[in-house]
Design a protein around this motif. Sequence first.
Motif, PDB file in Angstrom:
ATOM      1  N   ALA A 138      -0.724   1.192  -0.138  1.00 58.27           N
ATOM      2  CA  ALA A 138      -1.134   2.575   0.094  1.00 58.27           C
ATOM      3  C   ALA A 138      -2.595   2.637   0.518  1.00 58.27           C
ATOM      4  O   ALA A 138      -2.996   3.549   1.242  1.00 58.27           O
ATOM      5  N   ARG A 189     -12.973  -2.787  -1.328  1.00 61.39           N
ATOM      6  CA  ARG A 189     -12.376  -1.475  -1.580  1.00 61.39           C
ATOM      7  C   ARG A 189     -13.347  -0.579  -2.343  1.00 61.39           C
ATOM      8  O   ARG A 189     -13.432   0.627  -2.086  1.00 61.39           O
ATOM      9  N   GLU A 199     -12.741   6.285   0.244  1.00 60.94           N
ATOM     10  CA  GLU A 199     -11.392   6.553  -0.255  1.00 60.94           C
ATOM     11  C   GLU A 199     -10.441   6.735   0.921  1.00 60.94           C
ATOM     12  O   GLU A 199     -10.851   6.799   2.076  1.00 60.94           O
ATOM     13  N   GLY A 200      -9.208   6.855   0.637  1.00 64.50           N
ATOM     14  CA  GLY A 200      -8.219   7.001   1.695  1.00 64.50           C
ATOM     15  C   GLY A 200      -7.507   5.688   1.890  1.00 64.50           C
ATOM     16  O   GLY A 200      -6.850   5.209   0.973  1.00 64.50           O
ATOM     17  N   SER A 201      -7.656   5.129   3.067  1.00 63.29           N
ATOM     18  CA  SER A 201      -7.030   3.835   3.298  1.00 63.29           C
ATOM     19  C   SER A 201      -7.879   3.032   4.265  1.00 63.29           C
ATOM     20  O   SER A 201      -8.761   3.576   4.923  1.00 63.29           O
TER      21      SER A 201
END
Lengths: 289, 312
Positions: A229, A182, A187-189
Amino acid sequence: MNIALAGPIGAGKTTYVVALWHFLCSTIAPSGLSFEAHPRVRDKLVELESAWLSCTEVPHTSDTGPVDFDLGTVALGDDRAQLVIPDRAGESFVHQWADRRIDRDYAMALKDAAGVALFVHPGHIRKPHLIEEINRDLGEIVGEHEPTGDGGPSTADASAPPWDPMKAPSEVILVELLQFARHLRSEGSSRLSLVISAWDTVERPGLTPASWLQTELPLLAQYVDSNRAYWKTSVFGVSATGGDLQNSDVRKRLQSLDDPNDRTYVVTSDGHRSNDLTLPIVGFLQTQA
Amino acid sequence: MVEDEKQELAEIVSEAAVGDTKPDREDTGVPMWSGEALVPLSIQEITEHQESRLVFVAGMPGSGKTTLLAEIYSHFLRGPFIGYRFAGSRTLPRFERICHHARIESERGAPDTEHTRFVDEAEFVHLLLADSRNRMRAVFLSDISGEAFSHVRDAVDEARRYQIALHADVFCIVLDGGQMADLSKRQAGVRDVHLMCQSFMDAGILCSNARVHIILSRVDLLPADRANSAWAFVTSTIRRLSEMLASRGIADVLHFELAARPRTGPRLGVEALAHAWFDEPESLNPHLPQFGESDAKDDFGRSVLRETKGRS
């Protein structure tokens, strides 16, 4: 399009890739993912596929060295993509945890990957076994010396083995690998497939991959659930071999099948069974599209 | 909300990789965060961007501070704990290290906890927790050597090292029940804790706006019979400690009993403390049993002796 595979030693990553390639080359996946063109260089895949087709163990990447598998061009609807799956030895993932660094090539592949497939083999899980559990099971009285129960004066034996990160519980390492991933990714998903390999060894009525995860790897299950998320997670049980190849009867049965694809199957999070080996990765392509 | 959470966690990890990496070696891999305990400088930025709880735990050597941390972490290895799910940690190797002597890999016959090594500043372990509505909460729990608090006992200036405690949501004072049960050790044990608190108060670290938890640890080593004189001593000790705090205007004091890893019998008090540390402060039960009630427990199974809130 890159797909990042991760997982400790013997997690079944390479076997899945080989079985997937055979599946893509020989049939049209119900998922709609189809094979368009062979990779220009495929000697490694052919060699590993030969082992898989003859129902012998596919060599671990630790024995063959790191490789970026080019599975050729695949299509999903109107979209075309070259499917590349970097494969690294399981040891390298445990070393990521222990050494706190990731080799640059893999880090780059991880950063750009359409999704992450994290593999775990039910037979290769190290659990956090407590001394008191063992003592309780043995019916022994815990501690005959100065009480140590609430962190009292330490009686730590100087000759006792020091903490070894390589012996940490599997799920702690897997969580850390996802935290590393991660950190490296945008960023985001991100799409995440949790692949429980050798599903045939644990399968029983009523057991789904999701429920297995909750029971056997509760820290990892909590992590992916609470981080939904970011990690768009699906859990799969995959049998990419078809059975225990050490068992000669099983091996003969598998060798006698007309279609090697009949050896393999996938079970989705909710327990739905399919022979479509593309299910753990097709979601990654949909993200790309 | 969800985007905020993602941003917050990303900031944690991002910060870690920048300022908390293992030193470069010959290999050229991409360094990740070390996974060892966090120092105040590393956590201050995080607490600015994220809902967080900072818990400062003070107590003499062997009083059970680190064992408590190990037990809380171990709960999450078994599944969700008191309504919270594990959502991440920047200190997984540190947690694993402090659990080592309780695991079979240590090849010990009985579980134990390795003493925390003494370092010059406060160190913290980190948990990111998700509640039932998936709201994220960072929890920082101090993991400081008991030796450090021996130094605080001996000199006020030593207490000034721990300015981070001024930002703590909870300041915990650990009273060692094992010492209270030992006639040869209990008087010195009480003196140590009093002087430690005195140093923190004189240094301005423990002041009137502090929320204090007095934790009576290792209660499994005290007599089961609450009528035993050892319990009278404990009662008197906690009362005097509370009065000393109250004399400095510290009135927000809760008492807990703890047997985090008892030699025999069930664990006691870990859930109660975790609730008190992780939950919204408003959700704490304001109507707690009076000190001395045996086996007093609230709805969470919390064993609480007395609340002194409002006393001064």
